[in-house]
Design a protein around this motif. Structure first.
Motif, PDB file in Angstrom:
ATOM      1  N   GLU A 116      47.455  17.756  14.476  1.00  0.00           N
ATOM      2  CA  GLU A 116      48.627  18.575  14.784  1.00  0.00           C
ATOM      3  C   GLU A 116      49.790  18.169  13.909  1.00  0.00           C
ATOM      4  N   LEU A 117      50.530  19.181  13.460  1.00  0.00           N
ATOM      5  CA  LEU A 117      51.744  18.923  12.702  1.00  0.00           C
ATOM      6  C   LEU A 117      52.915  19.537  13.460  1.00  0.00           C
ATOM      7  N   GLU A 118      54.046  18.864  13.365  1.00  0.00           N
ATOM      8  CA  GLU A 118      55.263  19.490  13.887  1.00  0.00           C
ATOM      9  C   GLU A 118      56.034  20.016  12.692  1.00  0.00           C
ATOM     10  N   LEU A 119      56.535  21.213  12.867  1.00  0.00           N
ATOM     11  CA  LEU A 119      57.257  21.832  11.765  1.00  0.00           C
ATOM     12  C   LEU A 119      58.702  22.060  12.231  1.00  0.00           C
ATOM     13  N   PRO A 120      59.575  21.102  11.951  1.00  0.00           N
ATOM     14  CA  PRO A 120      60.937  21.193  12.490  1.00  0.00           C
ATOM     15  C   PRO A 120      61.763  22.293  11.840  1.00  0.00           C
ATOM     16  N   HIS A 121      62.623  22.890  12.676  1.00  0.00           N
ATOM     17  CA  HIS A 121      63.570  23.886  12.184  1.00  0.00           C
ATOM     18  C   HIS A 121      64.960  23.293  12.271  1.00  0.00           C
ATOM     19  N   GLY A 168      66.949  22.509  15.591  1.00  0.00           N
ATOM     20  CA  GLY A 168      66.512  21.482  16.540  1.00  0.00           C
ATOM     21  C   GLY A 168      65.196  21.816  17.214  1.00  0.00           C
ATOM     22  N   TRP A 173      61.208  23.082  17.099  1.00  0.00           N
ATOM     23  CA  TRP A 173      60.116  22.924  16.142  1.00  0.00           C
ATOM     24  C   TRP A 173      58.890  23.643  16.626  1.00  0.00           C
ATOM     25  N   THR A 200      59.035  13.666  14.358  1.00  0.00           N
ATOM     26  CA  THR A 200      59.811  14.585  15.192  1.00  0.00           C
ATOM     27  C   THR A 200      59.846  14.026  16.607  1.00  0.00           C
ATOM     28  N   ASP A 201      61.064  13.587  17.048  1.00  0.00           N
ATOM     29  CA  ASP A 201      61.175  13.130  18.425  1.00  0.00           C
ATOM     30  C   ASP A 201      60.327  11.878  18.658  1.00  0.00           C
ATOM     31  N   THR A 260      57.778  11.307  20.408  1.00  0.00           N
ATOM     32  CA  THR A 260      56.588  11.692  21.171  1.00  0.00           C
ATOM     33  C   THR A 260      55.555  10.578  21.045  1.00  0.00           C
ATOM     34  N   ARG A 295      52.713  10.868  19.871  1.00  0.00           N
ATOM     35  CA  ARG A 295      52.051  10.911  18.560  1.00  0.00           C
ATOM     36  C   ARG A 295      52.897  10.209  17.499  1.00  0.00           C
ATOM     37  N   VAL A 337      63.505  13.376  12.321  1.00  0.00           N
ATOM     38  CA  VAL A 337      64.105  14.538  11.645  1.00  0.00           C
ATOM     39  C   VAL A 337      64.988  15.358  12.569  1.00  0.00           C
ATOM     40  N   LEU A 338      64.829  15.169  13.882  1.00  0.00           N
ATOM     41  CA  LEU A 338      65.694  15.903  14.795  1.00  0.00           C
ATOM     42  C   LEU A 338      67.050  15.203  14.909  1.00  0.00           C
ATOM     43  N   THR A 343      56.047  17.145  10.117  1.00  0.00           N
ATOM     44  CA  THR A 343      55.904  15.742  10.555  1.00  0.00           C
ATOM     45  C   THR A 343      54.565  15.622  11.240  1.00  0.00           C
ATOM     46  N   PRO A 344      53.926  14.484  11.275  1.00  0.00           N
ATOM     47  CA  PRO A 344      54.386  13.300  10.549  1.00  0.00           C
ATOM     48  C   PRO A 344      54.119  13.393   9.046  1.00  0.00           C
TER      49      PRO A 344
END
Lengths: 657, 101
Positions: free
Chosen positions: A59-64, A67, A69, B14-15, B17, B19, B46-47, B61-62
């Motif tokens: 899984e990837l987080e794609l931040p905007h 705030g 994502w 990100t955050d 979490t 993960r 990044v947040l 991320t990551p």
């Protein structure tokens, strides 16, 4: 063909991103580009990174920038791009799916960890899910209840009507909440606070019912405990002062409705302090507990025994029809306490002194009942302990039967036991009767004639002076008018007033009413007040006395010389007559002091142009002195005893002829 | 004077979490094993620092960025496989380091 394929790849619902060996984006389709915060044009050429993914997905987080994502599931494969080794990353947006998963996870956590029991049934009422709290409260494991109806939990405490109403409410409102008693697996029944909600399908028929409940047996227990603490004494378990007051209010209200009486016994152990001091507080406490037990066993079921604190107890004795009932209870208590108490291997004798007050006879409120019973208790103690005593007004030995007196006085008016007699006031110079003083007499059916000095204070204390005084006024006026109607020469009738009567706001109006009713001219009415009354209550009575004066009524000051002769007031009051107190007249023959005082009063009266009457004149010698000192009028046995209306009429008739 | 670390890595998450924490732990372990006492590991949320992520054009991320030695390289995704991480960052595993042969 290539163009067609390009189109398909562009429109594919999953994102496709081609990365070169350095992790720089070489191509992204529309779905792929839309996942990133930069647009497709900026994305190409940007260094995303060399993609690492295990066999499955990562899984990837794609931040905007705002705030938020998005979450993408990434799979990757090796490929070629423009002849060079490259990677194709497939990105699937799982943001909403993840959120849902999170919510479900949360719901499940809540379901499993909440302290409230939860039962879910299908539309037909079969249990399809229960949570661990359900098991903790009811004792039933999920497998024991799944598929069954929640009826298995019924306590049997509620009738069919209760459940019918419950289901009607759910049918109407989709929800019901309230207290319900259920039964645990071990058979114990317990109260729950339950909230049942129906969950409807699209057509509006219930598909699930969710019941959320908490076991409130502890809450109930605490509530009861709190109530106990607030209303009962911890040591003896008896009602405390709070509950006592509450019960007294109820008892008084009940007595008022039913015309019954309420007795309050105030009980104090004799020499309790001695027990505490010699045997210790524990022994003292034990004694109080034992006493409480004996008190409870010696009263009727409807009586309330309470502990006020220390060694003070009270007993409410409601529904009495006479004072004797309260005395019975007091006697029983004294008897019950007579046997020794066994404390710490010793025989202890504990006696009690009991004071009794009665509603409505000697107290008219819960507070005064307690106060008066307390006073009586102290009197009982003074009189030698281990006995009981009724509360009485005053400390006078002669007022032993005051209580019965008071009771009897309440009925004296209606039973016609009161009458008036009239004692003439004679003009010394001429021997002519110029006035009469109306005197109240009460013939008690058992005790015979009771002197006014005994019952008037009782009437004043209890407020009965109001109706009695009114009766006296009316009777005196009626009688005087009657004499005039008989053709006798008009005389004044003097009526004694109590300060209590004068305080009545409408007293003057009342007098006018009576004069009007009886047809007596105000000139022929005189009101008498004692000197001490006038002086003590000068300020409050001044107004009403002037009101009476303006109506033509005369004012006479009785017992003059004994009080607080304030000449200032005397001048300011509308006084017509001074009556020299009998004690001075009595001493005229041998006491020079009394002579001087009488002389001074006569002189004062004459100088103020007041009529002076000597009271209690019994001898010629007294009369001689009065005549010599220019006293105007006299009253006493020398002229006449008090006579009833007819006898006085005859006396006057004889004097005319 | 303190010698500058040879390896400088930045982890963008990100955050905080689960993960992210796991990624950090894995990366720290990898650095300790591969470049003991010779690395700097920076973590950027990044947040919390969107400007830094934007300046470096971090897109997902990551992300692990190799700041030193030059040139910059990045990897994204799963950090569980040490070999793949090292390969992705073009770093040689300790065993293959020059001089060890």
């Amino acid at each position: 063909m290539a163009a067609g394929l390009q189109r398909v790849i562009d429109d594919a619902p999953d994102g496709l991103v081609i990365l070169d060996a350095d992790g720089v984006v070489r191509y992204a389709n529309r779905a792929g580009a839309s996942l990133f915060r930069c647009g497709a044009t900026e994305l190409v050429g940007a260094m995303l990174g060399f993609p690492l993914a295990p066999e499955e997905t990562t899984e990837l987080e794609l931040p905007h920038t705002d705030g938020s994502w998005r979450i993408a599931e990434m799979r990757m494969a090796e490929t070629e791009w423009n002849g060079a080794p490259a990677y194709v990353a497939q990105l699937r947006d799982v943001t909403s799916h993840k959120a849902l998963e999170k919510r479900l996870e949360l719901s499940d956590k809540v379901f499993r960890n909440t302290q409230e029991g939860i039962v879910v049934t299908d539309g037909a009422g079969h249990i399809i899910s229960v949570n661990p709290a359900f098991t903790a409260v009811t004792g039933y494991l999920p497998e024991e209840v799944l598929g069954r109806n929640p009826k298995v939990l019924k306590s049997g405490r509620h009738g069919e009507d209760f459940y019918r109403a419950l289901w009607e409410t759910i049918a109407a409102c989709g929800q019901w909440q309230g207290e319900i008693w259920n039964r645990r697996k071990n058979g114990e029944i317990y109260p729950e606070w339950m909230n049942i909600s129906a969950i409807f399908d699209a057509c509006g028929s219930p598909v699930y019912y969710v019941a959320v409940f908490s076991d409130i047996s502890l809450v109930k227990q605490n509530e009861e405990r709190l109530h106990r603490l607030a209303h009962y004494d911890a040591l003896t378990g008896l009602p405390n002062r709070v509950l006592l007051t509450d019960r007294l209010h109820q008892a008084l209200a009940h007595a008022q409705r039913n015309g019954t009486q309420v007795g309050l016994l105030f009980l104090d152990l004799d020499r309790f302090k001695l027990v505490n001091d010699t045997l210790g507080h524990r022994a003292g406490d034990q004694l109080l507990q034992e006493v409480a037990l004996r008190l409870e066993s010696s009263v009727r079921a409807e009586d309330t025994v309470a502990r006020l604190g220390g060694d003070e107890f009270t007993v409410i004795v409601p529904n009495l029809h006479g004072p004797a009932g309260a005395a019975n209870v007091a006697e029983k208590i004294i008897e019950a306490l007579a046997a020794p108490f066994h404390l710490q291997g010793q025989d202890i004798f504990a006696t009690a002194s009991i004071g009794i007050a009665l509603y409505p006879l000697t107290a008219d409120s819960p507070e005064s009942l307690i106060k008066h019973a307390d006073i009586a208790m102290y009197q009982a103690k003074e009189q030698g302990r281990n006995n009981y005593l009724y509360f009485r007004r005053g400390h006078d030995e002669q007022s032993r039967d005051l209580f019965e007196l008071e009771n009897g006085l309440r009925h004296a008016l209606e039973r016609g036991e009161l009458r008036l007699v009239y004692q003439p006031e004679v003009e010394i110079e001429t021997g002519r009767i110029v006035a009469v003083e109306a005197l109240l007499r009460w013939k008690h059916p058992e005790r015979g004639d009771i002197p006014p000095s005994e019952f008037i204070p009782v009437a004043e204390d209890t407020g009965m002076i109001g109706p009695i005084g009114e009766w006296v006024l009316r009777e005196a006026c009626t009688q005087n008018r009657d004499w005039q109607d008989q053709g006798l020469p008009p005389i004044r009738v003097a009526v004694n007033l109590s300060v209590r009567q004068l305080r009545h706001v409408r007293f003057a109006e009342k007098v006018a009413e009576i004069l009007d009713e009886t047809g007596l001219d105000a000139d022929w009415l005189e009101v008498e007040l004692t000197e001490s009354t006038v002086m003590l209550h000068a300020k409050e009575t001044m107004g009403i006395l002037w009101q009476l004066k303006s109506m033509g009524i005369r004012l006479s000051i009785d017992d003059f010389g004994t009080g607080y002769s304030a000449l200032n007031y005397l001048k300011r009051l509308p006084v017509d007559t001074l009556k020299i107190d009998r004690s001075f007249i009595e001493g005229l023959e041998h006491d020079s002091n009394d002579q001087a005082i009488s002389d001074a009063i006569i002189a004062l009266g004459n100088s103020l142009k007041l009529r002076v009457v000597a009271e209690g004149v019994e001898t010629e010698h007294q009369l001689g002195f009065l005549r010599q000192h220019h006293c105007c009028d006299a009253q006493g046995f020398l002229f006449s005893t008090p006579l009833d209306g007819d006898a006085l009429a005859s006396l006057m008739a004889r004097r005319i002829h | 004077m303190l010698k500058e670390a040879k390896y400088r890595l930045k982890l963008y998450v990100t955050d905080h979490t689960l993960r992210s924490r796991r990624a950090l732990a894995q990366l720290r372990q990898l650095c300790e094993e591969q470049f003991p006492h010779d690395y700097v590991l920076e973590v950027v949320d990044v947040l919390e620092h969107p400007e830094e992520a934007a300046a470096h054009r971090i897109l997902a991320t990551p992300t692990v960025e190799r700041v030193l030695p030059h040139p910059i390289r990045r990897i994204i995704g799963d950090l569980a496989d040490v070999d793949k991480v090292l390969a992705g960052l073009a770093l040689q595993p300790l065993g293959d380091a020059p001089g060890s042969k």
